[in-house]
Each structure stands twice: as C-alpha cells, then as structure tokens.
Scaffold this motif. Structure first.
Motif, PDB file in Angstrom:
ATOM      1  N   ALA A   4       0.893  -1.551  -0.318  1.00 50.18           N
ATOM      2  CA  ALA A   4      -0.073   0.098  -0.097  1.00 50.18           C
ATOM      3  C   ALA A   4       0.634   1.258  -0.185  1.00 50.18           C
ATOM      4  CB  ALA A   4      -1.298  -0.072   1.403  1.00 50.18           C
ATOM      5  N   GLU A   5       1.781   1.275   0.813  1.00 55.95           N
ATOM      6  CA  GLU A   5       3.237   2.269   0.938  1.00 55.95           C
ATOM      7  C   GLU A   5       3.581   2.409  -1.023  1.00 55.95           C
ATOM      8  OE1 GLU A   5       5.044   1.175   3.959  1.00 55.95           O
ATOM      9  OE2 GLU A   5       5.050   2.369   5.468  1.00 55.95           O
ATOM     10  N   LEU A   6       3.993   1.600  -0.730  1.00 56.07           N
ATOM     11  CA  LEU A   6       4.496   1.522  -2.522  1.00 56.07           C
ATOM     12  C   LEU A   6       3.572   2.188  -3.476  1.00 56.07           C
ATOM     13  CD1 LEU A   6       6.797   0.034  -4.130  1.00 56.07           C
ATOM     14  CD2 LEU A   6       4.693  -0.356  -5.485  1.00 56.07           C
ATOM     15  N   GLU A   7       2.321   1.792  -3.387  1.00 55.62           N
ATOM     16  CA  GLU A   7       1.073   2.414  -4.344  1.00 55.62           C
ATOM     17  C   GLU A   7       1.052   3.824  -4.506  1.00 55.62           C
ATOM     18  OE1 GLU A   7      -2.531   0.705  -4.626  1.00 55.62           O
ATOM     19  OE2 GLU A   7      -1.700  -1.532  -5.202  1.00 55.62           O
ATOM     20  N   ILE A   8       1.341   4.373  -2.931  1.00 57.12           N
ATOM     21  CA  ILE A   8       1.334   6.086  -2.744  1.00 57.12           C
ATOM     22  C   ILE A   8       2.477   6.418  -3.088  1.00 57.12           C
ATOM     23  CG2 ILE A   8       0.996   7.712  -1.197  1.00 57.12           C
ATOM     24  CD1 ILE A   8       0.019   5.788   0.624  1.00 57.12           C
ATOM     25  N   LEU A   9       3.576   5.832  -3.396  1.00 55.16           N
ATOM     26  CA  LEU A   9       5.034   6.236  -3.600  1.00 55.16           C
ATOM     27  C   LEU A   9       5.438   5.859  -5.571  1.00 55.16           C
ATOM     28  CD1 LEU A   9       7.138   5.752  -0.702  1.00 55.16           C
ATOM     29  CD2 LEU A   9       5.482   7.971  -1.017  1.00 55.16           C
ATOM     30  N   LEU A  10       4.713   5.224  -5.487  1.00 59.50           N
ATOM     31  CA  LEU A  10       5.161   4.741  -7.565  1.00 59.50           C
ATOM     32  C   LEU A  10       4.866   6.062  -8.588  1.00 59.50           C
ATOM     33  CD1 LEU A  10       6.350   2.571  -8.395  1.00 59.50           C
ATOM     34  CD2 LEU A  10       3.525   2.628  -9.312  1.00 59.50           C
ATOM     35  N   CYS A  11       4.313   6.829  -8.014  1.00 55.48           N
ATOM     36  CA  CYS A  11       4.289   8.331  -9.362  1.00 55.48           C
ATOM     37  C   CYS A  11       5.614   9.288  -8.499  1.00 55.48           C
ATOM     38  CB  CYS A  11       3.107   9.195  -8.680  1.00 55.48           C
ATOM     39  SG  CYS A  11       1.098   8.141  -9.645  1.00 55.48           S
ATOM     40  N   ASP A  12       5.724   9.548  -7.352  1.00 55.27           N
ATOM     41  CA  ASP A  12       6.243  10.326  -7.375  1.00 55.27           C
ATOM     42  C   ASP A  12       7.704   9.535  -7.891  1.00 55.27           C
ATOM     43  OD1 ASP A  12       5.399  11.996  -6.159  1.00 55.27           O
ATOM     44  OD2 ASP A  12       5.225  11.700  -4.017  1.00 55.27           O
ATOM     45  N   TYR A  13       8.115   8.577  -7.630  1.00 56.48           N
ATOM     46  CA  TYR A  13       9.256   7.356  -8.038  1.00 56.48           C
ATOM     47  C   TYR A  13       9.917   7.355  -9.363  1.00 56.48           C
ATOM     48  CZ  TYR A  13      11.759   3.099  -8.734  1.00 56.48           C
ATOM     49  OH  TYR A  13      12.806   2.245  -9.320  1.00 56.48           O
ATOM     50  N   VAL A  14       8.404   7.492 -10.077  1.00 55.93           N
ATOM     51  CA  VAL A  14       8.685   7.535 -11.662  1.00 55.93           C
ATOM     52  C   VAL A  14       8.851   8.643 -11.573  1.00 55.93           C
ATOM     53  CG1 VAL A  14       6.855   6.843 -13.104  1.00 55.93           C
ATOM     54  CG2 VAL A  14       6.803   5.493 -12.315  1.00 55.93           C
ATOM     55  N   ASP A  15       7.755   9.633 -11.296  1.00 53.19           N
ATOM     56  CA  ASP A  15       8.695  11.006 -11.711  1.00 53.19           C
ATOM     57  C   ASP A  15       9.771  11.405 -11.333  1.00 53.19           C
ATOM     58  OD1 ASP A  15       5.826  11.897 -13.030  1.00 53.19           O
ATOM     59  OD2 ASP A  15       5.349  12.193 -11.153  1.00 53.19           O
ATOM     60  N   GLY A  16      10.233  11.130 -10.295  1.00 54.61           N
ATOM     61  CA  GLY A  16      11.955  11.677  -9.900  1.00 54.61           C
ATOM     62  C   GLY A  16      12.126  12.206  -8.833  1.00 54.61           C
ATOM     63  N   THR A  17      10.991  12.891  -8.410  1.00 54.76           N
ATOM     64  CA  THR A  17      11.323  13.085  -7.035  1.00 54.76           C
ATOM     65  C   THR A  17      11.424  12.373  -6.083  1.00 54.76           C
ATOM     66  OG1 THR A  17       7.879  13.124  -6.959  1.00 54.76           O
ATOM     67  CG2 THR A  17       9.767  15.458  -8.777  1.00 54.76           C
ATOM     68  N   LEU A  18      11.333  11.828  -5.166  1.00 51.08           N
ATOM     69  CA  LEU A  18      11.397  11.148  -4.150  1.00 51.08           C
ATOM     70  C   LEU A  18      12.131  11.057  -3.866  1.00 51.08           C
ATOM     71  CD1 LEU A  18       8.665   8.583  -2.751  1.00 51.08           C
ATOM     72  CD2 LEU A  18      10.110   6.667  -3.722  1.00 51.08           C
ATOM     73  N   ARG A  19      12.073  11.268  -1.681  1.00 49.38           N
ATOM     74  CA  ARG A  19      13.139  11.550  -1.226  1.00 49.38           C
ATOM     75  C   ARG A  19      13.926  10.389  -1.429  1.00 49.38           C
ATOM     76  NH1 ARG A  19      10.574  13.536   4.295  1.00 49.38           N
ATOM     77  NH2 ARG A  19       9.493  11.768   3.571  1.00 49.38           N
ATOM     78  N   ALA A  20      15.369  10.215  -0.883  1.00 50.82           N
ATOM     79  CA  ALA A  20      16.318   8.974  -1.462  1.00 50.82           C
ATOM     80  C   ALA A  20      16.115   7.719  -0.513  1.00 50.82           C
ATOM     81  CB  ALA A  20      18.042   9.846  -0.651  1.00 50.82           C
ATOM     82  N   GLU A  21      15.828   8.501   1.083  1.00 50.13           N
ATOM     83  CA  GLU A  21      15.980   6.712   2.362  1.00 50.13           C
ATOM     84  C   GLU A  21      14.664   6.155   1.404  1.00 50.13           C
ATOM     85  OE1 GLU A  21      14.098  11.121   3.612  1.00 50.13           O
ATOM     86  OE2 GLU A  21      16.506   9.607   3.131  1.00 50.13           O
ATOM     87  N   GLU A  22      13.103   6.558   0.878  1.00 47.02           N
ATOM     88  CA  GLU A  22      12.066   5.997   0.570  1.00 47.02           C
ATOM     89  C   GLU A  22      12.360   5.374  -1.344  1.00 47.02           C
ATOM     90  OE1 GLU A  22       9.703   9.656  -0.202  1.00 47.02           O
ATOM     91  OE2 GLU A  22       8.077   8.862   2.355  1.00 47.02           O
ATOM     92  N   ARG A  23      12.867   6.479  -1.928  1.00 47.68           N
ATOM     93  CA  ARG A  23      13.854   5.471  -3.103  1.00 47.68           C
ATOM     94  C   ARG A  23      14.304   4.159  -2.964  1.00 47.68           C
ATOM     95  NH1 ARG A  23      13.789   7.610  -8.061  1.00 47.68           N
ATOM     96  NH2 ARG A  23      15.393   6.302  -9.398  1.00 47.68           N
ATOM     97  N   THR A  24      14.672   3.810  -1.695  1.00 50.43           N
ATOM     98  CA  THR A  24      15.752   3.215  -1.242  1.00 50.43           C
ATOM     99  C   THR A  24      15.124   1.408  -0.955  1.00 50.43           C
ATOM    100  OG1 THR A  24      17.809   4.263  -0.802  1.00 50.43           O
ATOM    101  CG2 THR A  24      17.330   1.856  -0.071  1.00 50.43           C
ATOM    102  N   ALA A  25      13.936   2.415  -0.051  1.00 48.58           N
ATOM    103  CA  ALA A  25      12.978   1.305   0.313  1.00 48.58           C
ATOM    104  C   ALA A  25      11.594   0.704  -0.538  1.00 48.58           C
ATOM    105  CB  ALA A  25      12.200   2.023   1.557  1.00 48.58           C
TER     106      ALA A  25
END
Length: 200
Positions: A4-25
């Motif tokens: 569920a957390e991945l689904e929330i953060l996936l758009c930011d991941y694809v856009d490249g705007t995710l913070r480093a620790e969240e991107r690593t997780a």
C-alpha cells in the motif's frame, strides 16, 4: 515497506521526486514482490508512452473562436454605453424579476409543482374543466369551499358515529359470546328456572 505504501509513492518514484531513503526502501521492496514489480513496470511504460507522443497543435480557427467568445476588457464608459444602450423603463421595472424567474432552477421548480398538483388532483378524482367567468366570482368560490368543507365534516362525523355503533355491537356480541359458554357450563344437569317454577 508495504504494498500500500509503494502504491502511494510510485508516482513520485517514476517522476524522480522521491527522497533518497524512500527511494531505497521502494527499490528494496520491488525485487521481493511480483505484483508491485508488475505495477511499477506498467506505470513506467505508460509514462514513457506519453513522453513519446508528439504534442498536438490546436487548429488556428480554435484560437479565433476562443478570442471571439472571450469577454473584452472593461473599456471606457463611453464604449460600454455605445455597446449597451440604456434599457427601456419596462425592462428596468420588470427585467430583474423576469431574468430571475427564468433561471433553470426556478423553471424546473415550477414545472415540478404543477406536475405534483396535477398528480394529486388526478388521484383525488378531481375532474378538470374549462373555467368560466362565473366560476371566479368570490362569493361563489367561498360558497363552494364552505359547502365542500361541510360535506367533508358531515362525512367524517357519519363515519365516526357508524364506527362507534359497529364497535358497540362488536363488544356486545363478544360479551354475549363470552357469557354463553359460562351459562351453558353452569346449567349442565340443571333445569331452567322457568321449568322448575311451572312444575311446583
């Protein structure tokens, strides 16, 4: 990280705007979960498709139509008066009322009111007929209302009196039917009093 957390953060991941620790997780979660990996591939593919599509140019007449219908700036007082001449006294007197009444919500409200009254009249068996000038005579209207109200009152009182009579009859019949088994049970083996008196 959960799915569920991945689904929330996936758009930011694809856009490249995710913070480093969240991107690593998120990247650590993807190899261990097939469903999340498939979702990430689908979102990445759609984003790549949108980037490859050429940007569409609007047709030239579209801009002309938009500019034609767009409101022009305020302009000077003289220009506004020249474009909008003074309304007549009738329009000034009744213009605001008519404009307000012709809004869709008022028109639909009036239509629904008329429909409701016509349905009520039909269910009440009120037969419509053409109005005559004599029907609008206030004395005749008042007499009709008075006559109708007296008839309704008389019918209600008659129904009430008949109902009282029916209830009275039913209660008497019930009393008699309750007394009859008691009398028959008490008189088994005994003679009626009239027969006993006549034998003496």
């Amino acid at each position: 990280m959960t799915c569920a957390e991945l689904e929330i953060l996936l758009c930011d991941y694809v856009d490249g705007t995710l913070r480093a620790e969240e991107r690593t997780a998120l990247e650590n979660h993807l190899p261990g979960c097939a469903a999340c990996r498939q979702l990430a591939e689908d979102v990445t593919g759609v984003t790549a498709l949108f980037e490859r599509v050429p940007q569409a140019e609007p047709p030239a007449e579209l801009m002309t139509r938009i500019l034609h219908h767009a409101p022009v700036g305020r302009g000077t007082v003289g220009e506004r008066l020249a474009n909008n001449p003074a309304p007549s006294w009738i329009k000034r007197l009744f213009g605001g009322l008519v404009t307000g009444w012709l809004q869709p919500r008022y028109v639909m409200g009036m239509a629904m009111t008329i429909l409701s009254f016509s349905m009520l009249a039909r269910f009440a068996h009120i037969e419509p007929r053409q109005l005559r000038p004599s029907d609008l005579d206030p004395v005749k209207v008042w007499q009709g209302i008075d006559d109708h109200s007296h008839r309704v009152y008389d019918r209600a009182m008659k129904y009430y009196d008949n109902l009282r009579l029916v209830i009275e009859i039913q209660s008497r019949l019930k009393e008699w039917s309750d007394q009859e088994p008691v009398q028959t049970a008490g008189s088994v083996g005994q003679q009626p009093a009239s027969e006993r008196g006549s034998r003496k």
